[in-house]
Design an enzyme around this catalytic site. Structure first.
Site, PDB file in Angstrom:
ATOM      1  CG  ASP A  94     -78.233  12.314  19.550  1.00  0.00           C
ATOM      2  OD1 ASP A  94     -77.552  13.192  19.008  1.00  0.00           O
ATOM      3  OD2 ASP A  94     -78.121  12.014  20.764  1.00  0.00           O
ATOM      4  CD  GLU A 136     -74.654  12.898  16.328  1.00  0.00           C
ATOM      5  OE1 GLU A 136     -73.984  13.856  16.739  1.00  0.00           O
ATOM      6  OE2 GLU A 136     -75.292  12.152  17.094  1.00  0.00           O
TER       7      GLU A 136
END
Length: 555
Positions: A211, A271
């Site tokens: 993330d 990401e």
């Protein structure tokens, strides 16, 4: 199809599970046991792997992306034993398992942050985060969720008592105030995440989705930044001081080495909302991450010229570093593409759609979405699907304000609808309460009343359904070996057409052909094998209607 010479992740189709909204074996929140119960459904769909958004202990201020303990499972989702059972069941069905890793920040409930609050200014505990002195915030940075990115300790409701009741220090949170950013200049932070990687690898996971992978390192001077703060960032002098700093790459080289010590080709996927593609490609150099989401393609308008340009540029850039391209159209952070493509203006779209906003054309959106999916699945590399897109689920655009939980909605005071609309629990059975999501019929977000048409059992009984299309496409993609084919755009087609020639490892040619905005004739010498909607036959001519994709083999 010849045997692959690449690791599994090179061309894998990976299905994103948002655990709280996938399936429940208890109450209104999804459970890991609900995932295990439906592993057979995912195997039958034809995917190669699953990726689960966070299921760790968390106060759930940001749907689990505020992690309080990286070494356990939130009791609302189950137990570590449930996680082990899910991993085992996935492997028994031939599916790999990827879990979410959140290294940019922790929850305010994490033991480290609580220790930092208690220890006070100047303590080693505070060096794990970004604490700074001053009467004013250290800089003008804004939170991605709205409002300032700095909060003063003494302004917190749980501010420590004596001797720190007048604690004037500020702490950084690029997201919600409940998500303090970790300081990756601190050795203890590196050691913690090495332990986390090894803990989950030892339990059998096959990879990690990282993330905010571009956000771990900040410019140490913490300079002001007057540009707009969002997840899509510029490059060079326009690159903001909190994103895509060169120091992140040393971290991922170390993580690569850790995973390489395990068998089974463990992987990392970033990401990283990084622009231009040349900057993104740095994350997938041979000794760093294995994949990075191709968000340029996700935000591309439904336009033939734009799609050709973006896909060509990204494929060439990734090929230059020896990495596969990773395609995605929907996830838990954006409006579902079945709705995004039904808006007057296509592209990334707004951050959520509320009842008072312009509404998408549902039928047009699904029509285009099926075509877009077939086009994406024909491109070489890996592809990610977001749960429910195989059902053609649209965005829930009529959610009442009082049920919304996304901090983007709360911190902007409703200026942004937020991401709840793409996170609504899945419909499994048409004629049960909550469409069979949970035994009680409860769902943590309300489902639209007409979602019976999208339910799994409804679509399994309809060979013309979106679910059947996805199953057929994934089966044919694997049979033909499209994920590892050599792809070349066909130049001799009308401008409103995206056409590509896919030459597979066993030297067979296939054609993907998408007509956008107007019909087009399929070139002679090709036989349609699969299409996103019905084709028109006029003698020996096959007409591909507007916003339809067809896969074809040589006649």
């Amino acid at each position: 199809m010849s045997a692959s010479t690449y690791p599994w992740w090179h061309s894998a189709v990976i299905y994103q599970i948002y655990p709280r909204s996938f399936a429940s074996t208890a109450g209104p929140l999804g459970t890991l046991a609900g995932v295990t119960k439906n592993i057979g459904y995912l195997a039958d769909l034809g995917v190669d792997a699953i990726w689960l958004s966070p299921f760790y202990p968390s106060p759930q201020h940001d749907a689990g992306y505020d992690v309080a303990d990286y070494f356990d499972v939130d009791p609302r989702f189950g137990t570590l034993a449930d996680a082990d059972e899910m991993i085992s069941a996935a492997h028994e069905h031939g599916l790999k398992v990827i879990v979410d890793l959140v290294p940019n920040h922790t929850s305010e409930d994490h033991a480290w942050f609580q220790a930092a609050l208690a220890a006070g200014p100047g303590s080693p505990e505070r060096e794990r985060y970004y604490f700074r002195d001053g009467d004013e915030p250290p800089n003008n940075w804004k939170s991605i969720f709205g409002g300032p990115a700095w909060t003063r300790v003494c302004d917190r409701a749980d501010a420590p008592g004596s001797p720190w009741q007048d604690d004037q220090q500020w702490y950084l949170h690029l997201f919600d105030t409940s998500q303090p950013d970790l300081n990756w200049e601190n050795l203890e932070v590196h050691e913690l995440f090495e332990q986390i990687l090894r803990f989950w690898c030892d339990r059998g996971v096959d990879g990690f989705r990282v993330d905010v992978a571009h956000g771990l390192i900040k410019n140490p001077a913490l300079p002001d930044y007057d540009g707009e703060i969002d997840m899509v960032q510029g490059s060079g002098e326009d690159r903001p001081p909190m994103f895509d700093q060169d120091g992140v790459h040393e971290i991922y080289r170390h993580w690569h080495d850790i995973l390489a010590g395990y068998d089974g080709d463990r992987m990392l996927v970033a990401e990283a909302w990084v622009d231009p593609p040349e900057r993104l490609a740095r994350y997938v150099r041979p000794d760093e991450m294995h994949q990075a989401f191709n968000f340029d393609y996700l935000v591309c308008p439904w336009d033939a010229q734009e799609l050709r340009m973006v896909a060509s540029q990204v494929m060439a850039t990734f090929a230059a570093v020896g990495a596969p391209t990773t395609w995605v159209l929907s996830n838990h952070d954006v409006v579902r593409h079945a709705s995004r493509l039904g808006l007057r203006t296509t592209g990334k779209g707004p951050n959520g759609i509320a009842a008072h906003d312009p509404q998408p054309d549902r039928e047009l959106g699904l029509h285009r979405a099926k075509a877009a999916t077939l086009l994406m699945l024909a491109l070489p590399g890996s592809a990610y699907l977001y749960q429910g897109e195989e059902l053609g689920l649209p965005e829930h655009t009529q959610l009442p304000d009082e049920v919304r939980e996304d901090p983007a909605f709360l911190r902007t005071k409703g200026e942004e609808a937020g991401r709840d609309g793409c996170r609504v629990p899945l419909p499994w059975t048409a004629h049960e309460p909550g469409f069979g999501f949970s035994p009680t019929g409860e769902t943590w977000l309300p489902q639209p009343e007409d979602w019976d048409r999208y339910a799994v059992d409804t679509q399994l009984s309809d060979p013309t359904s979106t679910l059947y299309l996805y199953r057929a496409a994934l089966k044919l993609r694997r049979t033909w070996g499209l994920g590892e084919a050599v792809f070349r755009f066909v130049p001799t087609v009308p401008e409103h057409v995206v056409a590509g020639l896919c030459t597979t490892q066993d030297h067979k040619d296939y054609l993907v052909f998408t007509a956008i905005g107007a019909p087009a004739e399929l070139p002679r010498g090709w036989r349609a094998e699969l299409s996103s909607d019905e084709l028109i036959e006029r003698g020996e001519t096959i007409v591909v209607p507007s916003d339809v994709t067809v896969w074809a083999s040589r006649a």
